[in-house]
Design an enzyme around this catalytic site. Structure first.
Site, PDB file in Angstrom:
ATOM      1  N   ASN A  97       0.902  -1.168   0.000  1.00  0.00           N
ATOM      2  CA  ASN A  97       0.000   0.000   0.000  1.00  0.00           C
ATOM      3  C   ASN A  97       0.932   1.208   0.000  1.00  0.00           C
ATOM      4  OD1 ASN A  97      -2.315   1.288   2.513  1.00  0.00           O
ATOM      5  ND2 ASN A  97      -2.306   1.660   0.331  1.00  0.00           N
ATOM      6  N   GLN A 125      -2.277   6.518  -1.572  1.00  0.00           N
ATOM      7  CA  GLN A 125      -2.681   7.695  -0.794  1.00  0.00           C
ATOM      8  C   GLN A 125      -1.549   8.724  -0.783  1.00  0.00           C
ATOM      9  OE1 GLN A 125      -3.666   4.544   0.925  1.00  0.00           O
ATOM     10  NE2 GLN A 125      -5.725   4.920   0.086  1.00  0.00           N
ATOM     11  N   CYS A 179      -5.422   6.138   8.103  1.00  0.00           N
ATOM     12  CA  CYS A 179      -4.686   5.265   7.194  1.00  0.00           C
ATOM     13  C   CYS A 179      -3.637   4.514   8.020  1.00  0.00           C
ATOM     14  CB  CYS A 179      -4.016   6.065   6.076  1.00  0.00           C
ATOM     15  SG  CYS A 179      -3.181   5.019   4.868  1.00  0.00           S
ATOM     16  N   HIS A 202     -15.816   0.928   7.505  1.00  0.00           N
ATOM     17  CA  HIS A 202     -15.517  -0.380   6.921  1.00  0.00           C
ATOM     18  C   HIS A 202     -16.736  -1.283   6.990  1.00  0.00           C
ATOM     19  CE1 HIS A 202     -11.098   0.004   6.506  1.00  0.00           C
ATOM     20  NE2 HIS A 202     -11.256   0.892   7.471  1.00  0.00           N
ATOM     21  N   ASN A 261     -15.133   1.380   2.926  1.00  0.00           N
ATOM     22  CA  ASN A 261     -14.073   0.457   2.530  1.00  0.00           C
ATOM     23  C   ASN A 261     -14.635  -0.964   2.621  1.00  0.00           C
ATOM     24  OD1 ASN A 261     -11.502   2.249   2.413  1.00  0.00           O
ATOM     25  ND2 ASN A 261     -12.488   2.833   4.323  1.00  0.00           N
ATOM     26  N   GLU A 295     -10.652  -0.475  -1.409  1.00  0.00           N
ATOM     27  CA  GLU A 295     -10.584   0.727  -0.582  1.00  0.00           C
ATOM     28  C   GLU A 295     -11.454   1.851  -1.144  1.00  0.00           C
ATOM     29  OE1 GLU A 295      -7.129   2.478   0.918  1.00  0.00           O
ATOM     30  OE2 GLU A 295      -6.024   0.612   1.216  1.00  0.00           O
ATOM     31  N   ARG A 296     -12.167   2.494  -0.257  1.00  0.00           N
ATOM     32  CA  ARG A 296     -12.907   3.715  -0.620  1.00  0.00           C
ATOM     33  C   ARG A 296     -11.943   4.703  -1.274  1.00  0.00           C
ATOM     34  NH1 ARG A 296     -15.215   7.696   4.118  1.00  0.00           N
ATOM     35  NH2 ARG A 296     -13.009   7.518   4.695  1.00  0.00           N
ATOM     36  N   THR A 307      -6.247  -0.133   8.171  1.00  0.00           N
ATOM     37  CA  THR A 307      -7.496   0.017   8.934  1.00  0.00           C
ATOM     38  C   THR A 307      -8.471  -1.102   8.594  1.00  0.00           C
ATOM     39  OG1 THR A 307      -8.242   1.593   7.235  1.00  0.00           O
ATOM     40  CG2 THR A 307      -7.385   2.518   9.313  1.00  0.00           C
TER      41      THR A 307
HETATM   42  N1  API Z   1      -9.120   4.331   1.524  1.00  0.00           N
HETATM   43  C1  API Z   1      -9.229   4.613   2.957  1.00  0.00           C
HETATM   44  C2  API Z   1      -8.002   5.427   3.435  1.00  0.00           C
HETATM   45  C3  API Z   1      -6.712   4.612   3.392  1.00  0.00           C
HETATM   46  C4  API Z   1      -6.775   3.425   4.293  1.00  0.00           C
HETATM   47  C5  API Z   1      -5.710   2.346   4.066  1.00  0.00           C
HETATM   48  N2  API Z   1      -4.752   2.605   3.028  1.00  0.00           N
HETATM   49  C6  API Z   1      -5.047   1.956   5.386  1.00  0.00           C
HETATM   50  O1  API Z   1      -3.879   1.539   5.382  1.00  0.00           O
HETATM   51  O2  API Z   1      -5.750   2.044   6.427  1.00  0.00           O
HETATM   52  C7  API Z   1     -10.511   5.425   3.212  1.00  0.00           C
HETATM   53  O3  API Z   1     -10.986   6.105   2.289  1.00  0.00           O
HETATM   54  O4  API Z   1     -11.001   5.364   4.354  1.00  0.00           O
END
Ligand code: API
Length: 266
Positions: free
Chosen positions: A12, A45, A72, A149, A180, A197-198, A208
């Site tokens: 990621n 991200q 994140c 989530h 998510n 992922e959102r 997360t």
């Molecule tokens: N796409 C997620 C943010 C990044 C989460 C993920 N990359 C992590 O490691 O927690 C959201 O919109 O809530």
């Protein structure tokens, strides 16, 4: 010219800009352009570090669609590794604390919440098993880890076409802030997890998401803490018991340092 750091947590990947050392404004358009893998630098991200009045550092988190989000997990570990010190980090989802742990990083991701307004959902319903289904994915548990989530447990994660179902669930109106989408199977105390992922789509790992899925498994009596969570990019260990913060431990990898003219991005 400005400086950035490319890092990843289990695949990621992030562009991390320390805005305490340089002046940069981030708009949704600029975030999209920087994250773009064809015409930008490319990342799952974009992470902006700023000074904080209430913690050691403030972390702003942008998805590739330009949306700014609350949490994140993988990036949190990367920031601790980058600054190479134990840290309290201010995020939109609250203050999280991370510490170096051998070759890994351990982050306390705060408490999970489960109320329908916490997730949030569009109306009241049982969040332990939402009375809804999308094709063969049914009755997810909804968990907020600072970000929302939905966690589905299935027999075989690889039998689920998340590329097709993920965006449908992510954008369902029952999730007013989108969601998510986590699809997991459990064998022993080990979870295999894929995440849509959102605002980002399929990623090598979601920190997360691993937290939310491990919490859901423990709440449902399918696993006991600590839980090992396997994703395509690697493995995380999640410790949790009710009423306690969720503790996530895993790697953070430095890839390269780069320079960029931020005015070239929108
Ligand atoms: N796409 C997620 C943010 C990044 C989460 C993920 N990359 C992590 O490691 O927690 C959201 O919109 O809530």
């Amino acid at each position: 010219m400005g400086e950035f750091h490319k890092m990843h947590g289990l695949g990621n990947d992030f562009v991390i800009i320390d805005a305490r050392l340089q002046s940069i404004e981030i708009s949704p358009t600029r975030a999209q352009m920087i994250a773009d893998r064809k015409f930008g630098i490319g990342c799952d991200q974009l992470i902006l570090l700023l000074t904080s009045e209430i913690a050691d550092v403030r972390m702003r988190i942008f998805n590739p669609d330009g949306s700014e989000v609350e949490a994140c997990g993988n990036a949190s570990r990367c920031v601790v590794a980058l600054l190479n010190q134990d840290l309290n980090i201010e995020t939109l989802g609250g203050i999280i604390s991370g510490k170096l742990s051998g070759n890994d990083v351990e982050v306390s991701m705060g408490e999970a919440t489960f109320g329908w307004q916490d997730i949030p959902l569009a109306f009241a319903m049982n969040t332990d098993a939402m009375p809804l289904a999308w094709d063969n994915l049914a009755a997810p548990m909804a968990v907020n880890m600072g970000n929302p989530h939905a966690v589905f447990f299935v027999d075989d994660v690889d039998a689920v076409d998340l590329r097709q179902l993920g965006p449908t669930i992510e954008n369902d109106s029952v999730f007013p802030e989108r969601v998510n989408v986590n699809v997991a199977s459990i064998a022993g105390n080990e979870i295999h997890l894929n995440v849509w992922e959102r605002g980002a789509g399929l990623t090598g790992a979601c920190g997360t998401g691993a937290c939310a899925t491990a919490v859901a498994a423990i709440r449902q009596g399918k696993a006991t803490s600590p839980v090992t969570v396997h994703q395509s990019g690697g493995t995380l260990t999640i410790d949790w018991s009710p009423g306690q913060p969720v503790i996530m431990t895993g790697s953070a990898t430095y890839v390269f340092k780069g320079q960029a003219d931020w005015d070239a991005f929108g």
